[in-house]
Design an enzyme around this catalytic site. Structure first.
Site, mmCIF file in Angstrom:
data_model
loop_
_atom_site.group_PDB
_atom_site.id
_atom_site.type_symbol
_atom_site.label_atom_id
_atom_site.label_comp_id
_atom_site.label_asym_id
_atom_site.label_seq_id
_atom_site.Cartn_x
_atom_site.Cartn_y
_atom_site.Cartn_z
ATOM 1 N N ASP A 261 42.221 -18.818 73.476
ATOM 2 C CA ASP A 261 42.091 -19.961 74.373
ATOM 3 C C ASP A 261 40.862 -20.836 74.115
ATOM 4 O O ASP A 261 40.866 -21.678 73.236
ATOM 5 C CB ASP A 261 42.125 -19.478 75.832
ATOM 6 C CG ASP A 261 43.429 -18.805 76.190
ATOM 7 O OD1 ASP A 261 44.129 -18.376 75.263
ATOM 8 O OD2 ASP A 261 43.774 -18.705 77.370
ATOM 9 N N GLU B 179 41.761 -7.895 84.021
ATOM 10 C CA GLU B 179 42.024 -8.706 82.826
ATOM 11 C C GLU B 179 40.817 -8.713 81.891
ATOM 12 O O GLU B 179 40.963 -8.628 80.673
ATOM 13 C CB GLU B 179 42.368 -10.136 83.249
ATOM 14 C CG GLU B 179 42.684 -11.073 82.107
ATOM 15 C CD GLU B 179 42.982 -12.482 82.592
ATOM 16 O OE1 GLU B 179 43.513 -13.271 81.788
ATOM 17 O OE2 GLU B 179 42.684 -12.811 83.764
#
Length: 843
Positions: free
Chosen positions: A579, A813
């Protein structure tokens, strides 16, 4: 007359009058020539027009043909037969908890499955209507997840709400032609800190998903005792709802019943339908208690949705059974297949208890034989944690069916991909309850250790989605339920965009199992599996090798970087999986990405290995692998001597920052009539082609994927960076971006918090631990140092992930590099579940 005679009598050179009449002849020839040229010009023009029309229609045809390619599946035979998930072929996996997006529910592995599920709500609470159904982080549960799940036949889950805990258990029993029977047991117990025993409404439901029909059977005025139904895939079936029984040592509890029978326009609307059917008119008045009114399903009027004309064919039967009762209590729900004709007994009560105990014992034994944590000296609490992590991975597997929305440069508008199934694990039941291509390779590293057959099915499902170009949509959003969880800007998948080919990691694991234990039944089926997979692997590898090629020979470049560079501190590269990790500040075709180079090195080696095993031509893959794994080429393309690290290369400058946009407002004019000021990128120094000065996960990839030779001097620099607390080392794991980097923990836009710019990610840390184990186990000048770092990093990761789970109830996460605190989406038992392999030292 005289003049005439005189004219005639002129000298010899005077032409004869008859000859004079012939003098116009040459002009006639010139006219003919002009006429011929005109005709030729006309003919050429007509020819050009015809050619242009032919070319125009050919171009239209080619564009149309190219536009169709994105939605044309690969022509080779599918890896899985069309009926591979059917009850005839795979009865033991037909029913399952394949709805990871809900707290508890089951369906079949079929396109239009009858679905079942559970909703619940706390009555007489401060917040009325607190209905729980789909996994939502906004529910702020204290924790939820599977404690045990074998991936096939049984599971035990705990859901910790604010002042009570629900334990959901299920067991399947084979028999008949449609996947057999199953039973649920739901147990509710109040927390010791609860001021009073909570009153809870459980809502069990069944919906047909436009196939089949349901019939509610009501007794005692409004208690739904059972539902019978039929569908093409299940035949006849019956679902029986038992009455609540008391908890341990308690007397029977007062219960109230309600039910709803209606139509649903889609499975994504089930929560809304129940919410809209709730009525507060029902009273709950136990014999020795005060009269109170509670919420219950009452009636629901079917309306046209999204201004569409009502179409009964597209609606599903939907039946809800609500039971409202005070804790503690226990309820059982029994599904019985009409084709199970020689059923020995009903799987309820003591029979269910005995069966659950057998499955738990078998699970414990298999877990220890697979991972050996008890033998490694882990505590019972740590082992229970590891079992929960594995179980959440297996219990988070879903079966989806539908169509992706895709687009190529040849499509003016997005188009629908062919319908298809996907059996896959998911990263997060609450936030990402769908398939992600690069996540799945990491998922299968763990699942393959537990159940090789499950991994083969998942890989086959993903590769069966490949199109004729060799492209797989990287994010699978296949139905209305999945789309309801995805922001609209992320739904369309573009066919020039890749994702790291991590399925090659899972294939590498399967090949190692084949080499180590060729006598196992799973190994015996491996060659036929690889043979069917191979044409798809070939086109997938070729697609990467062509569409993601870089500007220099043997270099690679991720496509799909953010284009609106004015709004991003550093334009994202979502396709890399990392990302917002810093790349070249100004995206261009001159970029070279070191992580993609390393993925292709790994993939080419595995392609050569698979081809060799199958007896297929393998020299092309072998030569590619030899070229890419040559450390001299790697150094030439990606080693920065100034930075002493492996780096991306591109049009880059460090002198960038986000600044408040200046908007001129004329004196006396109202400010609200002018655009809102934004944070925009300010570039203080022009970019130039150079190595990108980011030190972090991308810099480690030649080490992570073990491309460096054991004696490479570059390993010394990498180990130095890894163990430096100012760079990557923390007491909780390796941070994603150096603490000294200019973009460390910097926002990418005014709305985008840092994501891969400092936090600790378990998938990359798993690769780091694996690489340290590798280099610490083979001869080389850095063996001892790598072995020491391996032990330290492994210990830090295990201790922190375990600690955060015990404190928060979740796997996360990512983890904060300063405090170790879990952050991001939760539960995230996708690749964070690799902590089990780190504990087991299974690499």
């Amino acid at each position: 007359m005289g003049r005439r005679r005189k004219r005639v009598a002129t000298g010899d050179g005077v032409p004869n009058p008859r000859k004079e009449e012939k003098t116009p002849a040459p002009p006639r020839k010139e006219k003919k020539k002009k006429t011929d040229i005109g005709k030729m010009f006309i003919n050429i023009s007509i020819g050009l027009c015809i050619f242009s029309l032919i070319w125009f229609f050919y171009a239209l045809y080619m564009r149309s043909s190219l536009a169709r390619r994105v939605v044309t599946l690969h022509p080779s035979p599918r890896v899985l037969d069309a009926n591979s998930s059917s009850p005839d072929v795979s009865p033991e996996k037909y029913w399952g908890t394949y709805r990871p997006q809900v707290y508890f529910g089951m369906k079949t592995r079929s396109p239009r499955s009858v679905v079942t599920g559970l909703m619940w709500m706390r009555q007489f609470a401060e917040m009325d209507g607190n209905l729980r159904h789909t996994c939502e982080q906004g529910d702020h549960l204290l924790g939820y997840g599977w404690l045990m799940h074998d991936g096939v036949s049984f599971g035990v889950q705990e859901v910790h709400d604010r002042d009570f805990t629900l334990t959901t258990e299920f067991v399947k029993r084979m028999g008949g032609d449609h996947g057999g029977d199953w039973t649920w047991r739901i147990t509710a117990k109040q927390h010791g800190t609860a001021a009073s025993a909570p009153v809870i409404s459980l809502m069990f439901y069944t919906a047909t998903d436009v196939q089949g029909s349901l019939q509610a059977h009501v007794e005692e005025k409004n208690r739904l005792s059972s539902v019978t139904g039929t569908s093409e895939e299940l035949g006849n079936f019956k679902i029986t709802f038992g009455k609540p029984t008391a908890g341990e040592g308690a007397s029977g509890k007062y219960a109230r019943y309600n039910y709803l029978q209606t139509k649903s326009p889609g499975l994504d609307k089930l929560t809304d339908i129940v919410k809209n059917s709730l009525n507060h008119k029902f009273d709950f008045s136990p014999p020795k208690g005060e009269k109170r009114f509670y919420f219950a399903v009452d009636s629901y009027k079917v309306t046209n949705h999204q201004n569409q004309q009502k179409d009964l064919k597209m609606e599903s039967d939907f039946v809800v059974h609500q039971v409202t009762v005070q804790t503690p209590f226990q309820i059982e729900v029994l599904f019985e297949s009409g084709s199970f004709r020689e059923r020995p007994n009903q799987l309820v009560g003591s029979m269910l208890t005995d069966e659950l105990e057998k499955r738990k014992v078998a699970f414990d034994e298999k877990f220890e034989s697979t991972f050996g944590l008890q033998a490694k000296g882990f505590t019972s609490s740590q082992i229970k944690f590891a079992k929960a992590v594995l179980s959440n991975m297996l219990g988070g597997m879903g079966y989806f069916f539908g169509q992706s929305v895709v687009q190529s440069v040849y499509n003016e508008h997005p188009v629908l991909y062919p319908e298809g199934p996907l059996f896959t694990a998911v990263p997060s039941r609450s936030f990402f309850p769908r398939g992600f291509l690069w996540d799945e390779g990491f998922h299968q590293l763990l699942i393959s250790k537990w159940d090789t057959q499950l991994t083969k099915e998942v890989i086959a499902h993903w590769l069966d989605l490949i199109n004729i170009e060799g492209w797989i949509p990287r994010e699978q959003i296949l139905d209305d339920e999945a789309r309801s969880k995805v922001p609209s800007e992320f739904i369309v998948q573009h066919n020039e965009n890749a994702n790291p080919p991590t399925l090659f990691l899972a294939l590498q694991e399967l090949l190692e199992q084949l080499n180590a234990q060729p006598e196992l039944p799973s190994s015996q089926t491996m060659i036929p599996f690889l043979r069917r997979l191979y044409p798809r692997l070939q086109i997938w590898f070729e697609w990467f090798n062509t569409t993601q090629a870089g500007p220099m020979a043997n270099s690679y470049r991720w496509r799909g970087r953010d284009k609106d560079t004015n709004l991003f501190l550093n334009p994202k590269t979502l396709t890399s999986g990392l990302d917002d990790y810093p790349r070249a500040s100004h995206p261009s075709a001159d970029e070279r990405h070191v992580d993609l180079y390393c993925w292709m090195t790994l993939a080419s080696g595995i392609m050569a290995n698979v081809a060799r095993i199958l007896g297929e031509p393998h020299l092309v893959y072998e030569n590619t692998h030899l070229t890419l794994s040559n450390n001299d080429l790697l150094n030439k393309l990606h080693w920065s001597e100034n930075l002493h690290t492996f780096s991306d290369y591109g049009n880059h400058t460090q002198a960038v920052s986000l600044q408040q946009e200046k908007v001129f407002v004329p004196p006396g004019q109202p400010r609200h009539q002018f655009p809102v000021t934004r944070l925009v990128r300010s570039v203080r120094k022009a970019p130039k082609l150079q190595y990108v000065n980011a030190l972090g996960y991308v810099s480690l990839f030649p080490f992570l994927l073990q491309i460096l030779t054991p004696d490479s001097p570059k390993i010394e620099h990498i180990l130095r960076d890894i163990q430096d607390p100012e760079r990557l080392w923390t007491p909780y794991g390796l941070r994603s971006l150096s603490h000294l980097d200019p973009l460390y923990m910097k926002r990418n836009t005014e709305h985008d918090a840092p994501y891969w710019r400092g936090p600790i990610w378990i998938n990359i840390n798993y690769l780091a631990v694996r690489a340290l184990h590798h280099y610490g186990s083979i001869e080389g000048p850095y063996k001892k140092k790598a072995a020491t770092l391996y032990q330290d990093l492994r210990t830090n990761l295990i201790n922190n992930v375990y600690k955060q789970y015990m404190e928060t109830g979740y796997i996360w996460e990512q983890y904060n590099d300063s405090t170790g605190r879990g952050q991001g989406s939760h539960p995230f038992t996708g690749w964070s579940a690799l902590i089990v392999l780190i504990m087991a030292e299974e690499y």
